[in-house]
Design an enzyme around this catalytic site. Structure first.
Site, PDB file in Angstrom:
ATOM      1  N   ASP A  81      10.383  14.751   8.891  1.00  0.00           N
ATOM      2  CA  ASP A  81      10.030  14.355   7.530  1.00  0.00           C
ATOM      3  C   ASP A  81       8.533  14.493   7.285  1.00  0.00           C
ATOM      4  O   ASP A  81       7.869  13.582   6.808  1.00  0.00           O
ATOM      5  CB  ASP A  81      10.483  12.916   7.281  1.00  0.00           C
ATOM      6  CG  ASP A  81      10.588  12.597   5.793  1.00  0.00           C
ATOM      7  OD1 ASP A  81      10.610  11.402   5.435  1.00  0.00           O
ATOM      8  OD2 ASP A  81      10.627  13.539   4.985  1.00  0.00           O
ATOM      9  N   ILE A  95       0.810  -1.224   0.000  1.00  0.00           N
ATOM     10  CA  ILE A  95       0.000   0.000   0.000  1.00  0.00           C
ATOM     11  C   ILE A  95       0.837   1.264   0.000  1.00  0.00           C
ATOM     12  O   ILE A  95       0.310   2.365  -0.033  1.00  0.00           O
ATOM     13  CB  ILE A  95      -0.982   0.037   1.207  1.00  0.00           C
ATOM     14  CG1 ILE A  95      -0.243  -0.211   2.520  1.00  0.00           C
ATOM     15  CG2 ILE A  95      -2.110  -0.950   1.005  1.00  0.00           C
ATOM     16  CD1 ILE A  95      -1.124  -0.031   3.753  1.00  0.00           C
ATOM     17  N   LYS A 148       5.262  -2.157   7.919  1.00  0.00           N
ATOM     18  CA  LYS A 148       6.382  -1.554   7.186  1.00  0.00           C
ATOM     19  C   LYS A 148       7.595  -2.460   7.331  1.00  0.00           C
ATOM     20  O   LYS A 148       8.084  -2.673   8.440  1.00  0.00           O
ATOM     21  CB  LYS A 148       6.698  -0.156   7.719  1.00  0.00           C
ATOM     22  CG  LYS A 148       7.876   0.483   6.973  1.00  0.00           C
ATOM     23  CD  LYS A 148       7.948   1.992   7.146  1.00  0.00           C
ATOM     24  CE  LYS A 148       8.691   2.346   8.414  1.00  0.00           C
ATOM     25  NZ  LYS A 148       8.740   3.805   8.605  1.00  0.00           N
ATOM     26  N   VAL A 205       5.411  -0.777   2.512  1.00  0.00           N
ATOM     27  CA  VAL A 205       4.351  -0.937   3.501  1.00  0.00           C
ATOM     28  C   VAL A 205       3.274  -1.844   2.918  1.00  0.00           C
ATOM     29  O   VAL A 205       2.861  -1.662   1.765  1.00  0.00           O
ATOM     30  CB  VAL A 205       3.745   0.423   3.890  1.00  0.00           C
ATOM     31  CG1 VAL A 205       2.723   0.252   5.002  1.00  0.00           C
ATOM     32  CG2 VAL A 205       4.833   1.396   4.317  1.00  0.00           C
TER      33      VAL A 205
END
Ligand code: NAG
Ligand code: NAG
Ligand code: NAG
Ligand code: NAG
Ligand code: NAG
Ligand code: NAG
Ligand code: NAG
Ligand code: NAG
Ligand code: NAG
Ligand code: NAG
Ligand code: NAG
Ligand code: NAG
Length: 803
Positions: free
Chosen positions: A624, A496, A519, A504
């Site tokens: 991030d 996904i 993940k 992931v």
């Protein structure tokens, strides 16, 4: 003898009296050695990115250190002034050794941790200014021992607990108490009434409750009393209205009841601002307000006042804001609006808000004679009849005129396209003079030639972050085999997304069939292992509804015996914000996020980052932020994920330095990473603020910062900045404007808040301020951002709530 020589002399004498000087500057007398040691101890706890305290070293006299002032005679430190210097860190308890201090000014920095009890030893202290930091914990009880304190300001921190009642017995010289915007609870201590020279009390936006103590009426010098945005209840003690020194009284947003004394205008003759909106005050409006000739703002919005408006406004020459919306005023009678005519003498009027009352009668044509300074008039949802006077065109600065939901008659030529709030030059009649008019709402009247339905959304807003207690335990461990099974052997059909360091997958875990996102780190990528550790560390002790939650981790070997590391998160049904903004797939073909959804998402993200910055110990930098790291659950609540680049601020204070050493380096993502990171700056809150600003602009403009239109030095930041404030409508996602047309935004409060354009201007402004190129100019912190965005949302929603 040496102490009486001025410091400039000392420099000249330096060569000749080197020995003497040496003993002066390097070790000094026992007393200034105390000061030096204390200051150095303070410095050792600070994070000082601008190097303000770099002069605090043994080669110069401490009286010349930046931010330090000494008394002339005794050369002891009397002032410590480090205001607004981007300084972070803890205020060392050694501050209590600077026994000659009269002033501590640390406002507008990033201090966190407790205010040390030791400050209570500073018996000479007159001014303690700690505003706009992240101080947490309680107001130290020992602070009440500073019996010479004149100013105490600690607004804009995270203080909790009660206001110590002791202060009311000890701070006999106190003039200013400013502790607004904290999380203080309990009551306002009655003993504060003892502080007879008090001039200012500001406890706005806390969680204080109980009654307003009637002892406040003893404060004969009080001119500013602000208890707005708390949970005070009951009647206001009548004696408060007897405090003739009061100029500004803010009681907005509590649970107060009762009526106003009829002679209030005579007992409070100096009133300039009387703001009691959002309570349950009832009864008539006293006509004695006719005598408060300095009045600038009268805000009675959203109460239960009834009867006529008996004020003769003709003498209120400074009145700018008359806000009476959302009461039971008027009796549907012919003379209900008689007060409008005297109001034409108020030459500084800005806003007139009468929305949602029972005003009847004919719309007085004198409304056209209101001051040309008037910007907003809202008389919607009343029982007003008659016609819109043609002279209304005189009000050249008007930008909002609401008279919907009344019984107006007459004709408005059908050329006026009222389905569109943005009127243009083609407007006939005097309305055409209203160059600034952006909202005209005459819907739900019997005005022939048009009939517009106003779409009202009634949704009450309950949308606050909730912080649950930290999880103490480590994550439970899951095996490689279980994860492989859960994800169909990591099949591509279950893939996904792609994180910074791996793919992931969607998966169904265990007997319970728990939907999860897995993940898997690609450990051959440089930095992947460190990011795994960083993320585990960052998410280990924190929990917030807007942060993605790790359910479990897997640290094992795979079927080929190779190291395998994976993180298992709660599954987010609605995917990433990136998809919603920029992808067309079968789930949603175009971006169909409404304005309010985008605002909610932005606020969710802001809450998450605010939590990391201001409520985690030590603070965490996300590092991030970008749309693909924002995930949306089935309720469209946003959760910030991917902590692979997260860092602990002030890592030296954390036990295990190895794990969070700065060697991860700041990478971030092009377009979102703060410019200063490129120049080698350390991870900072300001860096996250930058990324958030870009993200915010992207959400509303719906252009990536890396879009090809941003070139030749034009950034998304500049693009947005240049459009402020007039052209914001031109740069935002056009899909948002479709909504403007269909919702026919209105402004019931008539107070300059609310409305879609205002909302967009507010949001874009925040985005621009957050994404200032230089971190020095980026003065907003996430908690300010949260507050500003929430205010924008509240203003916007208040439009619909009243309906
Ligand atoms: C502050 O004073 C206390 C008690 O007198 C002493 O123990 C401490 O070392 C002093 N701190 C500094 C930095 O001098
Ligand atoms: C001490 O501070 C002065 C003034 O900022 C600076 O010039 C000097 O380099 C500093 N000395 C040391 C050893 O840091
Ligand atoms: C803090 O300093 C910055 C940069 O010098 C300035 O722009 C800002 O207005 C200051 N803020 C306050 C509250 O003084
Ligand atoms: C706080 O005040 C008490 C006396 O009220 C005193 O005994 C104690 O030492 C003070 N604490 C500090 C840290 O100064
Ligand atoms: C207290 O604060 C006011 C401004 O808010 C300032 O004018 C005054 O000088 C301060 N007093 C002291 C003793 O610092
Ligand atoms: C604190 O923040 C407020 C709101 O942003 C600002 O108006 C004020 O100047 C700041 N500084 C102080 C010392 O109050
Ligand atoms: C201070 O106020 C309290 C409560 O209002 C009162 O009981 C007390 O006598 C006052 N003390 C002084 C010293 O004024
Ligand atoms: C207000 O002050 C007047 C005159 O000083 C006094 O007669 C009256 O009792 C006071 N009212 C209250 C409620 O304290
Ligand atoms: C006003 O009273 C109503 C009815 O009792 C209550 O539901 C509401 O919460 C009150 N509002 C405030 C602001 O106190
Ligand atoms: C209050 O104002 C009215 C007129 O608006 C005036 O007749 C009256 O004398 C004033 N009262 C006082 C005490 O100034
Ligand atoms: C309002 O006050 C003005 C002067 O202060 C006076 O001329 C006028 O008659 C008053 N209007 C009413 C309706 O009382
Ligand atoms: C893992 O990363 C390496 C180095 O970047 C790359 O060559 C490899 O293809 C990646 N493996 C997978 C499964 O993506």
């Amino acid at each position: 003898m040496l102490k009486s020589i001025s410091t400039s002399c000392l420099v000249t004498l330096a060569c000749c009296f080197n020995l003497l000087l040496h003993s002066y500057a390097f070790s000094g007398s026992p007393s200034d050695r105390t000061d030096r040691l204390a200051l150095l101890a303070i410095k050792s706890q600070l994070h000082d990115p601008l190097g303000v305290t770099s002069s605090w070293n043994n080669s110069i006299n401490l009286c010349q250190w930046t931010g330090v002032t000494c008394g002339h005679r005794h050369q002891r430190v009397t002032e410590l002034d480090l205001r607004n210097q981007s300084i972070g860190g803890i205020l060392s308890p050694h501050v209590g050794n600077l026994s000659f201090l009269r002033l501590i000014h640390l406002a507008d920095n990033n201090f966190y941790g407790n205010i040390p009890q030791e400050v209570g030893r500073l018996s000479r202290l007159e001014s303690l200014e700690l505003a706009n930091n992240s101080f947490s914990g309680k107001i130290p009880t020992n602070l009440s021992r500073c019996s010479n304190l004149v100013n105490f300001s600690a607004h804009g921190n995270n203080l909790v607990g009660e206001i110590p009642a002791d202060v009311g017995y000890n701070w006999m010289r106190l003039e200013k108490l400013s502790i607004s915007d904290n999380h203080l609870t309990g009551q306002l201590p009655a003993s504060i009434g003892n502080l007879s020279v008090l001039k200012v009390i500001n406890v706005e936006e806390n969680r204080l409750s109980g009654r307003i103590p009637n002892t406040l009426s003893q404060l004969r010098n009080l001119f500013y009393l602000n208890i707005a945005g708390n949970q005070f209840s009951g009647n206001v003690p009548p004696s408060i209205y007897n405090l003739s020194s009061l100029e500004l009284l803010y009681l907005r947003g509590n649970r107060l009841i009762g009526s106003l004394p009829i002679d209030i205008g005579l007992t409070l003759p100096k009133l300039t601002n009387f703001v009691i909106a959002e309570n349950n005050f009832s009864g008539p409006i006293p006509n004695s307000f006719s005598n408060t000739s300095n009045l600038v703002m009268l805000d009675l919005n959203l109460n239960l006042f009834s009867g006529k408006v008996p004020i003769n406004f003709s003498r209120l020459q400074n009145l700018s804001w008359l806000l009476l919306a959302g009461n039971n005023l008027g009796n549907g009678a012919a003379n209900d609006l008689d007060f409008i005519t005297p109001l034409t003498n108020c030459s500084k009027l800005i806003a007139l808000g009468l929305y949602g009352n029972r005003f009847g009668g004919v719309l007085p044509h004198s409304i056209a004679n209101l001051s040309t300074t008037t910007v907003q008039i809202n008389m919607g949802r009343n029982q007003i009849s008659g016609t819109i006077p043609s002279g209304i065109g005189n009000l050249v600065n008007l930008n909002g005129f609401g008279i919907d939901l009344n019984q107006l008659t007459g004709t408005i030529p059908h050329e006026i396209d009222l389905s569109n709030n943005f009127l243009n030059d083609s407007l006939p009649l005097e309305v055409g003079n209203l160059q600034n008019l952006v909202e005209l709402d005459i819907s739900r009247n019997q005005v022939s030639g048009c009939f517009i339905v106003v779409y009202a959304r009634r949704r009450r807003f309950v949308h606050k972050s909730s912080v649950t207690s930290p999880m103490e335990q480590q994550f439970p461990i899951v095996s490689y085999a279980e994860l492989s099974k859960a994800t169909g052997e990591f099949s591509t059909s279950n893939m996904i997304g792609q994180g910074s360091f791996g793919f992931v997958y969607r998966g169904i875990l265990g007997e319970g069939g728990l939907l999860v996102a897995v993940k898997v780190l690609n450990l051959t990528r440089k930095g992947a292992f460190k990011s795994f550790v960083a993320e585990c560390e960052a998410l280990r002790n924190i929990r917030h509804r807007n942060l993605i939650k790790i359910i479990t981790i897997c640290s094992s070997i795979d079927s080929h015996g190779v190291d395998f590391k994976a993180l298992v998160y709660e599954y987010m049904q609605n995917g990433s914000l990136e998809e919603w903004l920029h992808h067309s797939n079968d789930q949603h073909d175009v971006c169909d996020l409404s304005l309010i959804q985008r605002l909610n998402i932005a606020i969710d993200i802001a809450y998450a980052i605010e939590y990391l910055h201001h409520h985690c110990q030590p603070p965490i930098i996300h590092g991030d932020l970008k749309p693909s790291n924002v995930l949306l659950d089935h309720d469209m609540v946003a959760h910030v994920g991917d902590f692979g680049l997260a860092k602990f601020l002030y890592a030296c204070q954390v036990d295990d330095m190895e794990t969070h050493s700065s060697s991860i380096g700041i990478k971030g993502t092009v377009g979102y990473v703060a410019p200063e990171y490129g120049m080698g700056s350390e991870a900072s809150m300001a860096g996250d603020v930058y990324s958030f600003g870009i993200l915010l602009l992207e959400i509303f403009i719906r252009k990536r910062p890396t879009d090809s239109m941003f070139n030749d030095g034009l950034t998304i930041h500049e693009f947005a900045m240049k459009a402020l404030p007039q052209r914001v409508i031109e740069i935002v996602d056009p899909l948002l404007l479709l909504e403007v047309r269909t919702n026919n935004s209105k402004n019931p409060c008539g107070d300059g808040r609310g409305g879609i354009e205002e909302c967009l201007v507010a949001v874009i402004t925040i985005g621009v301020l957050c994404s200032m190129e230089s971190p020095i100019d980026r003065t907003l912190e996430m908690r300010n951002v949260v507050a500003k965005l929430c205010a924008a949302r509240e203003a916007f929603l208040s439009v619909y709530d009243l309906m």
